[in-house]
Design a protein around this motif. Sequence first.
Motif, PDB file in Angstrom:
ATOM      1  N   VAL A   1       0.821  -1.227   0.000  1.00  0.00           N
ATOM      2  CA  VAL A   1       0.000   0.000   0.000  1.00  0.00           C
ATOM      3  C   VAL A   1       0.851   1.271   0.000  1.00  0.00           C
ATOM      4  O   VAL A   1       0.298   2.372  -0.067  1.00  0.00           O
ATOM      5  CB  VAL A   1      -0.986   0.019   1.199  1.00  0.00           C
ATOM      6  CG1 VAL A   1      -1.919  -1.177   1.142  1.00  0.00           C
ATOM      7  CG2 VAL A   1      -0.261   0.071   2.524  1.00  0.00           C
ATOM      8  N   PHE A   2       2.176   1.135   0.055  1.00  0.00           N
ATOM      9  CA  PHE A   2       3.042   2.326   0.109  1.00  0.00           C
ATOM     10  C   PHE A   2       2.777   3.271  -1.071  1.00  0.00           C
ATOM     11  O   PHE A   2       2.562   4.472  -0.880  1.00  0.00           O
ATOM     12  CB  PHE A   2       4.517   1.906   0.141  1.00  0.00           C
ATOM     13  CG  PHE A   2       5.471   3.063   0.228  1.00  0.00           C
ATOM     14  CD1 PHE A   2       5.837   3.601   1.445  1.00  0.00           C
ATOM     15  CD2 PHE A   2       6.011   3.629  -0.920  1.00  0.00           C
ATOM     16  CE1 PHE A   2       6.702   4.678   1.531  1.00  0.00           C
ATOM     17  CE2 PHE A   2       6.888   4.709  -0.855  1.00  0.00           C
ATOM     18  CZ  PHE A   2       7.233   5.233   0.378  1.00  0.00           C
ATOM     19  N   GLY A   3       2.788   2.709  -2.276  1.00  0.00           N
ATOM     20  CA  GLY A   3       2.615   3.532  -3.488  1.00  0.00           C
ATOM     21  C   GLY A   3       1.298   4.305  -3.488  1.00  0.00           C
ATOM     22  O   GLY A   3       1.289   5.538  -3.551  1.00  0.00           O
ATOM     23  N   PRO A   4       0.151   3.583  -3.385  1.00  0.00           N
ATOM     24  CA  PRO A   4      -1.125   4.294  -3.392  1.00  0.00           C
ATOM     25  C   PRO A   4      -1.241   5.339  -2.282  1.00  0.00           C
ATOM     26  O   PRO A   4      -1.845   6.396  -2.488  1.00  0.00           O
ATOM     27  CB  PRO A   4      -2.168   3.187  -3.200  1.00  0.00           C
ATOM     28  CG  PRO A   4      -1.470   1.912  -3.379  1.00  0.00           C
ATOM     29  CD  PRO A   4      -0.009   2.128  -3.411  1.00  0.00           C
ATOM     30  N   LEU A   5      -0.669   5.041  -1.105  1.00  0.00           N
ATOM     31  CA  LEU A   5      -0.735   6.019  -0.007  1.00  0.00           C
ATOM     32  C   LEU A   5      -0.004   7.301  -0.382  1.00  0.00           C
ATOM     33  O   LEU A   5      -0.488   8.401  -0.134  1.00  0.00           O
ATOM     34  CB  LEU A   5      -0.120   5.433   1.270  1.00  0.00           C
ATOM     35  CG  LEU A   5      -0.997   4.485   2.092  1.00  0.00           C
ATOM     36  CD1 LEU A   5      -0.185   3.833   3.195  1.00  0.00           C
ATOM     37  CD2 LEU A   5      -2.183   5.228   2.691  1.00  0.00           C
ATOM     38  N   GLN A   6       1.189   7.149  -1.001  1.00  0.00           N
ATOM     39  CA  GLN A   6       1.962   8.347  -1.373  1.00  0.00           C
ATOM     40  C   GLN A   6       1.224   9.146  -2.433  1.00  0.00           C
ATOM     41  O   GLN A   6       1.338  10.364  -2.494  1.00  0.00           O
ATOM     42  CB  GLN A   6       3.361   7.980  -1.926  1.00  0.00           C
ATOM     43  CG  GLN A   6       4.199   7.060  -1.058  1.00  0.00           C
ATOM     44  CD  GLN A   6       4.162   7.396   0.410  1.00  0.00           C
ATOM     45  OE1 GLN A   6       4.504   8.497   0.810  1.00  0.00           O
ATOM     46  NE2 GLN A   6       3.740   6.441   1.239  1.00  0.00           N
TER      47      GLN A   6
END
Lengths: 266, 274
Positions: B109-114
Motif C-alpha cells: 500500500v506504500f505507493g497508493p498512499l503516497q
Amino acid sequence: MSNGFIERSLLGVFSFLKESVSSEEYAAKRGLLQFIEARVKVLIFACLLIAVVSVRNTSILYVFYSVCVLLAVFSGISLGYFLKRTWVFIPLFSLFIAIPALFSVFTPGDTLVTFQLAGARFIITWQGFDGAVLFVMRVATSVSLVVLLNLTTRQTELLRTLRIFGIPQIFVMTLSMCYRYIYLFAEIIEHAYIGIKSRVGTALHYKKGQHIVAWKIANLWERSQQLNEEVYNAMLSRGYTGEPKVLERSLGIKSRAPSLKQNRIL
Amino acid sequence: MDEIIFELKDIHYSYLGKFPALRGVDLDIVKGSMVSVIGANGTGKSTLLQILDALIQPQKGQVKAFGKEINEEAFKDEEFSRFFRSKVGLVFQNSDVQLFCPTVKEDIVFGPLQLGVEHGEIRKRLDGLVESLGIKDLLERSPHQLSVGEKRKVAIASTLAMDPDVLLLDEPTAGLDPATVRHIIDILIDAHEKGKTIITATHDLHILEEISDVIHVFNREKCIARSGFAWDILADSELLEANNLVHIHKHRHKDKVHAHRHDHRLDHHHEEHS
C-alpha cells in the motif's frame, strides 16, 4: 584452531544479529506480556525503566530483576535464551565502568580485599563493591526490560507505537528501514565470509586476512551506498515526495493483542 | 491511429560520465502494447527502464511521455509528478530494493498512499491483489522472511497496487522456479488484458513470445540492433547468437555427441482429443 574459533565466533555473531533483528517467535506466543497491547506495554516498560534508573537501593533492584525473570517465564520465553540474550550485553555496558569503581583509587572507603599484582597493591573497597553491584544490577534490569519488550512485541507494532508517542513519521520510517536492511547486510557479510573461505581455505596469513577484511569493509560500504540510492529511487518511483504517508489501522493491520478498548472491557 | 505514450529520440546515457550505458536509442512505445527489451548483460536494458520511469535523465536526447517532455523541470510541477507516478510503475530487478517497509502489507500500500489514493480504494486494490496473487499468508510477514519468488510476487503487487497504465519490469523472472515464472507470466498477461502497457527487460527468451508483441534487441554497442515482431525476432537465430542470447546445446545420444542451437520458439502441436 584459532581460525575455527574466529569462524565460530563470526558465524555466531551473524546468527545472533539476525536472530535479534528478525525473531518474532516469542512475540507470536500466547503469554502474559504478549497479551498486553503494544502501546500500554511500552508505557509500562518506560515507567519501569525510569524507576530502575532512579532506584539507589540494590535490594529493590534485585526485586525488579526477579520480576523481569518471572515475566519472561510467564511470557513463554526460554529462561536460558532470555539470560543469554540479556547478559551478553552486560559486559559491553558495565565492564569498563563497574570494574574500576571497585578500587580505592576511584571509590575510597573501607577495605574489602587487598591484593598485589605486578608489584602494585590494589584495594577493593566495600563502597566500591556496593557501587559496582548497584551499577551492574541497574544495567542488567534495564537491559532485561528492553529485551522483554523487544521479544514479546512484533517489530511493526513497536515501530507503530513510536508514532503514537509523537515521534515524527520520517524518524520511524528511517528506523524501520534500518531494521529491514541490517538483516540484509548481515546476510551479505555472512555470504562474503563463506565466499572467502571457499577460495582461500582456513590457513591464512594475518596480513592477508587484514587485507581481505579491509577490502570487504570498503566493498560493503560501496554496496550500502548503492543500495541507498536504489531504495530511494524505488521510493520515488512509487510516488514518495519526502513526506512519507503510512498505513493506518483503518486499513486493517491487526494486532494479536486486544485493542485498548477491548482491554478495558476485559 | 495508435497512441504513442513514450517517445525516445537519440538517447545517450553514461554512468559517471565515462561508462556508456545507452548510445543513440530511438524508441516509440504504443499504448496498450506488450514490448520487450532483450540483450545480454550490460547492454543498457535496466538503464532504459529507469529513464522510462524518469528516475534518471539522459545526458543527450529527448524523452516524451504522455505527450510531455520528461526532464527535471517537468517534475518540479507536483501535479505532473503525481500524474506520471500514478501512470508508470517499475518492478525493480532486485526485489530487496523495492521492499523496504516492515511488512508485506505496508509495502503493497506504500505507493497508493503516497499518491493520495482514497483508503477505501486502497483496501479494494489490496484485497484484489491478495486474491489474484495468492499472497494472503504473506501480508503480515517481513520482506526478509520471504523466498525469492515470494519477494518478486510482492514487488509486482506493490507496483500493481498503484494501478499504473504502464508496467515496467526489469528481469521479472530471473532466478525463479518454473511454477513461479508461469504465475508471473499469467499476471502480466492479465494486466495486459486489462489494457495496461507492459514493457519488460529480460534475457529469458522462453517467456518472450507470451509477453511481447514487439521486441527490441540491444547489442554490445548499447543501442538497438533490431526491432520487430516477437515471432520474427525469435526466428532470427543469427541475430540472437550474435547478441549472446542463444547458445549451442551439446548432448549425448548413446555414443554420439549431438550439438544444435537452443531454440526458444514455442513450436508445439496441439493433439486432437476426441
